[in-house]
Enzyme design. Structure first.
Site, PDB file in Angstrom:
ATOM      1  N   GLN A 204      44.618  -9.203 -17.209  1.00 41.01           N
ATOM      2  CA  GLN A 204      44.393  -9.477 -15.741  1.00 41.01           C
ATOM      3  C   GLN A 204      43.343  -9.020 -14.994  1.00 41.01           C
ATOM      4  O   GLN A 204      42.464  -9.516 -14.449  1.00 41.01           O
ATOM      5  CB  GLN A 204      45.629  -9.535 -15.067  1.00 41.01           C
TER       6      GLN A 204
ATOM      7  N   GLU B 227       0.879  -1.021   0.088  1.00 42.06           N
ATOM      8  CA  GLU B 227       0.088   0.169   0.142  1.00 42.06           C
ATOM      9  C   GLU B 227       0.914   1.261  -0.061  1.00 42.06           C
ATOM     10  O   GLU B 227       1.952   1.158   0.265  1.00 42.06           O
ATOM     11  CB  GLU B 227      -0.875   0.064   1.303  1.00 42.06           C
TER      12      GLU B 227
ATOM     13  N   GLY C 217       4.604  -0.805   2.742  1.00 43.51           N
ATOM     14  CA  GLY C 217       5.559  -1.540   1.618  1.00 43.51           C
ATOM     15  C   GLY C 217       6.251  -2.840   2.528  1.00 43.51           C
ATOM     16  O   GLY C 217       5.448  -3.909   2.929  1.00 43.51           O
TER      17      GLY C 217
ATOM     18  N   ASP D  72       8.125 -16.964   2.143  1.00 48.44           N
ATOM     19  CA  ASP D  72       9.000 -17.782   2.482  1.00 48.44           C
ATOM     20  C   ASP D  72       9.471 -18.800   1.417  1.00 48.44           C
ATOM     21  O   ASP D  72      10.508 -19.049   1.047  1.00 48.44           O
ATOM     22  CB  ASP D  72       8.755 -18.622   3.850  1.00 48.44           C
TER      23      ASP D  72
ATOM     24  N   GLN E 227      30.588  -3.034 -17.797  1.00 49.81           N
ATOM     25  CA  GLN E 227      32.026  -2.341 -17.650  1.00 49.81           C
ATOM     26  C   GLN E 227      32.834  -3.184 -18.596  1.00 49.81           C
ATOM     27  O   GLN E 227      33.598  -2.447 -19.448  1.00 49.81           O
ATOM     28  CB  GLN E 227      32.318  -2.419 -16.447  1.00 49.81           C
ATOM     29  N   ILE E 228      32.728  -4.359 -18.891  1.00 50.31           N
ATOM     30  CA  ILE E 228      33.798  -5.188 -19.794  1.00 50.31           C
ATOM     31  C   ILE E 228      33.290  -4.886 -21.192  1.00 50.31           C
ATOM     32  O   ILE E 228      34.310  -4.858 -22.132  1.00 50.31           O
ATOM     33  CB  ILE E 228      33.519  -6.720 -19.523  1.00 50.31           C
TER      34      ILE E 228
ATOM     35  N   ARG F 115      36.860  -9.819 -28.223  1.00 48.87           N
ATOM     36  CA  ARG F 115      37.176  -8.529 -28.330  1.00 48.87           C
ATOM     37  C   ARG F 115      38.580  -8.317 -28.260  1.00 48.87           C
ATOM     38  O   ARG F 115      39.248  -8.729 -27.254  1.00 48.87           O
ATOM     39  CB  ARG F 115      36.544  -7.570 -27.331  1.00 48.87           C
TER      40      ARG F 115
ATOM     41  N   GLU G  47       9.271  -7.706  -2.651  1.00 50.36           N
ATOM     42  CA  GLU G  47       9.178  -8.905  -1.819  1.00 50.36           C
ATOM     43  C   GLU G  47      10.161  -8.821  -0.570  1.00 50.36           C
ATOM     44  O   GLU G  47      10.896  -9.644   0.180  1.00 50.36           O
ATOM     45  CB  GLU G  47       9.498 -10.302  -2.498  1.00 50.36           C
TER      46      GLU G  47
END
Length: 373
Positions: free
Chosen positions: A272, A123, A127, A233, A330-331, A261, A357
């Site tokens: 690395q 509501e 929450g 649960d 990022q990669i 790449r 949830e």
């Protein structure tokens, strides 16, 4: 404490779900209207028997199967995964606590993909603090009348029925909440769609004296909070499975890109800083997966004190998915931010599970409380 590993049959089931998701469900998901309930997709999941897997037996639910379904679908189509999960979330309280008439009316229809379910708990002022619900259920002839508002309700206002949690005893906190199943065509019930950064069928519901009958009460009067918590649960570890599926998809994309790449005279994976990041991503995904399936197998084994384990699974997996998706972007660099790229899609999708949830901070509170229980 339950240990966990997937059996060969479960691994085969996961592979089958991924195949269905790739070949049959993803095209239907992509053809649907953004932000709307995709009934054609839901019907297809019913016809393939995936929705029936949510309800393996009367008043039962297989948590491990649910996690397998959600993880496998998430690697292929987050839209299909979410549509399936919402059918389970909205229907499980009926399966768990519904009277026979409601069981016969709604569960087979959901399993077949003919009815759309929704779980109406949150509501505007309640929450994560679900015990603070304000939607009022006032006694009426052979039942109650519901007055108030729900918000951030998935599948609203397009669902066919809602599992609704309302206050039947003022000032009683969690002990004064009852659960009801409310058909969407009930007089006085209206709603509207809400737009999110990641398009999703979600909305607001307004209850203007909506009548509900005594036969539509789920469980016992003033015990609806337990209905909600038992449902969460079960579903909290499976939210973690959804997150693991998204993280695995992002990791796979990053592995492919880093292997292909060319930069600084060789593939990115030879750097690395990149290879170590990939290793950390893989380690976290596997750790999250094990935590999720351990919690789910404990649920299926009937172990007690599940709340803390469910919270751990949901928290660790969703936070891991955020890290892995962000690292994969990022990669990849700027290309991953283009509209329509897999990682652009996952970047928007991955944020919400850390909130719904029970937000991450709430999961920490649950875990800490369970340590001293």
């Amino acid at each position: 404490m339950t240990a966990f590993s997937l059996t060969p049959d479960q691994q085969a089931f996961a592979a089958e779900v991924r195949k269905i998701g790739e070949e049959r469900l993803r095209p239907l998901a992509e053809a649907g209207r953004e932000g709307a309930v995709n009934r054609e997709l839901i019907k297809a999941m019913g016809s393939f028997g995936l929705l029936a897997k949510l309800f393996p037996g009367e008043r039962e639910a297989a948590a491990v199967d649910l996690c397998i379904l959600r993880e496998a679908l998430a690697t292929r189509s987050t839209e299909a995964e979410t549509a399936l999960a919402l059918q389970g979330l909205g229907t499980y309280p009926v399966l768990q606590s519904g009277q026979q008439e409601q069981l016969e009316k709604w569960v087979p229809a959901v399993a077949a993909g003919d009815a759309v379910a929704a779980f109406a708990l949150t509501e505007p002022n309640a929450g994560s603090d679900a015990a603070a619900l304000e939607l009022v259920a006032e006694p009426d002839t052979d039942g109650w009348r519901l007055t108030g508002e729900k918000i951030w309700i998935s599948n609203a206002p397009e669902a066919d029925f809602y599992t609704v949690f309302a206050r039947t005893t003022p000032g009683a906190g969690a002990r004064g909440v009852s659960a009801f199943v409310v058909p969407a065509d009930r007089a006085g019930l209206s709603g509207e769609h809400i737009d999110l950064i990641s398009p999703h069928p979600i909305g607001r519901l307004v209850f203007d004296g909506v009548p509900v009958r005594s036969g539509e009460l789920l469980g016992e009067l003033d015990r609806g909070f337990g209905v909600a918590m038992r449902t969460l649960d079960l579903f909290r570890p499976s939210v973690g499975a959804f997150a693991v599926g998204m993280a695995q998809s992002a990791l796979d994309a990053a592995l492919t890109h880093a292997g292909e790449r060319i930069a600084f005279g060789g593939p990115l994976k030879n750097q690395q800083s990149v290879s170590h990041k990939l290793a950390e991503m893989a380690m976290r995904v596997e750790a999250a997966r094990l935590l999720v399936y351990s919690a789910a197998s404990a649920y299926d084994a009937g172990e007690t004190r599940l709340a803390g384990r469910a919270a751990m699974a949901k928290l660790f997996a969703t936070e891991t998915a955020q890290f892995v998706v962000d690292s994969a972007i990022q990669i990849h660099g700027a290309r991953a931010l283009q509209r329509g790229h897999l990682l652009e899609h996952l970047y928007r999708e991955v944020r919400a599970p850390r909130i719904y949830e029970g937000a991450s901070e709430v999961q920490l509170t649950i875990i800490a409380r369970e340590l001293y229980r």
